[in-house]
Design an enzyme around this catalytic site. Structure first.
Site, PDB file in Angstrom:
ATOM      1  N   ASP A  96       8.176  29.140 -14.824  1.00 17.49           N
ATOM      2  CA  ASP A  96       7.683  29.946 -13.708  1.00 17.49           C
ATOM      3  C   ASP A  96       8.813  30.314 -12.760  1.00 17.49           C
ATOM      4  O   ASP A  96       9.601  29.446 -12.351  1.00 17.49           O
ATOM      5  CB  ASP A  96       6.646  29.146 -12.899  1.00 17.49           C
ATOM      6  CG  ASP A  96       5.228  29.422 -13.336  1.00 17.49           C
ATOM      7  OD1 ASP A  96       4.964  30.524 -13.862  1.00 17.49           O
ATOM      8  OD2 ASP A  96       4.372  28.535 -13.145  1.00 17.49           O
TER       9      ASP A  96
ATOM     10  N   GLU B 163      -6.005  33.589 -15.122  1.00 17.92           N
ATOM     11  CA  GLU B 163      -6.480  32.338 -14.531  1.00 17.92           C
ATOM     12  C   GLU B 163      -7.780  32.560 -13.762  1.00 17.92           C
ATOM     13  O   GLU B 163      -7.876  33.445 -12.904  1.00 17.92           O
ATOM     14  CB  GLU B 163      -5.392  31.775 -13.582  1.00 17.92           C
ATOM     15  CG  GLU B 163      -5.803  30.455 -12.942  1.00 17.92           C
ATOM     16  CD  GLU B 163      -4.646  29.682 -12.323  1.00 17.92           C
ATOM     17  OE1 GLU B 163      -3.472  30.071 -12.507  1.00 17.92           O
ATOM     18  OE2 GLU B 163      -4.937  28.678 -11.642  1.00 17.92           O
TER      19      GLU B 163
END
Ligand code: KIV
Length: 271
Positions: A90, A189
């Protein structure tokens, strides 16, 4: 044929092949050498060095405080452990939102200093230019839409995203932009399962869900949640495979008892 079983090293191309063969992609987070080794040996396809390290490793309330240097530290520990899985890291909050040059510099630091294989960043059209610039350096990029935890103060809550038609439409448009610009995969998500399934059908790149139902091309969970190391966080989408919090707590309790009672060490446990 199982693409997964054939390959010695998972690449972005392998993931694409898996989608085309209808083979689901497995992905978990890892942040350190020891756990990454276990997860890789178990045969996971993708390891995400997620900025969720900010929560589960450092105890912050959100993912915002973790720094680029800290992400590189976690990522290089994981890289040293892994033989087979694709390692995605990330880009942390504040390392890519400023401008595309900043995004490129951050992505280059991650690749050069950790040895990881790809980066992930959150957002749609607003990060298009940054993704394009990172891709010019030959760095594969994974997108992330839906509940994007780096924007938690904009959302206000961690509840399900894109339930309303307007937000769902925006998400579909963003997903198409991310595919067009060249992302090799996309994380969705906490969005409705039907919407996620439709996105996965529309896109040719793999769509990996967390709290996005079973109609997508793969699943990702936070390792600490799925093995029950964390025990206060229990969203509906989480399946716990172990209760390590309880197991470790009781093992430590037993060790304390053994030390206090002089049971440990015994005659065979000394020189
Ligand atoms: O940081 C992370 O763990 C993530 C997953 C939840 C996808 O981004």
């Amino acid at each position: 044929m199982s693409v997964h079983k054939e390959v010695k090293k998972v690449t972005t191309h392998v993931l694409l092949e898996m989608k085309h063969h209808g083979e689901k992609i497995s992905m978990l987070t890892a942040y350190d050498y020891t756990m990454a080794k276990i997860v890789d040996h178990a045969g996971i396809d993708v390891i995400l060095v997620g900025d969720s390290a900010s929560n589960v490793m450092a105890g912050h309330e959100t993912t915002l405080p973790i720094t680029l240097d800290q992400m590189i530290y976690h990522a290089s520990s994981v890289v040293r452990a892994v033989d087979r899985a694709l390692i995605v890291v990330d880009l942390p909050f504040g390392s890519y939102q400023g401008n595309s040059k900043e995004a490129l510099n951050s992505a280059i630091r991650i690749m050069k200093e950790s040895g990881a294989h790809a980066v992930k960043l959150e957002g749609g059209s607003e990060v298009k230019e940054s993704i394009e610039r990172i891709l010019t350096a030959g760095i594969p990029v994974m997108g992330h839409l839906g509940l994007t935890p780096q924007s938690i103060y904009k959302f206000g809550t961690y509840s399900v995203r894109a339930k309303e038609e307007d937000e769902a439409k925006c998400l579909i448009e963003d997903a198409k932009i991310l595919e067009k610009v060249g992302c090799f995969a996309l994380v969705l998500e906490k969005i409705p399962a039907k919407l996620a399934e439709n996105v996965a059908k529309e896109l040719t790149i793999p769509v990996i869900g967390i709290g996005a139902g079973g109609g997508v091309d793969g699943q990702v969970l936070v390792f600490h949640d799925m093995v029950g190391l964390t025990h206060e966080f229990s969203p509906r989408f989480l399946r716990r495979y172990l209760s390590l919090y309880d197991d470790i707590k009781s093992a430590v309790g037993q060790y304390i008892k053994d030390v206090k009672s002089r049971d440990f060490p015994n005659a065979n446990e000394q020189y």
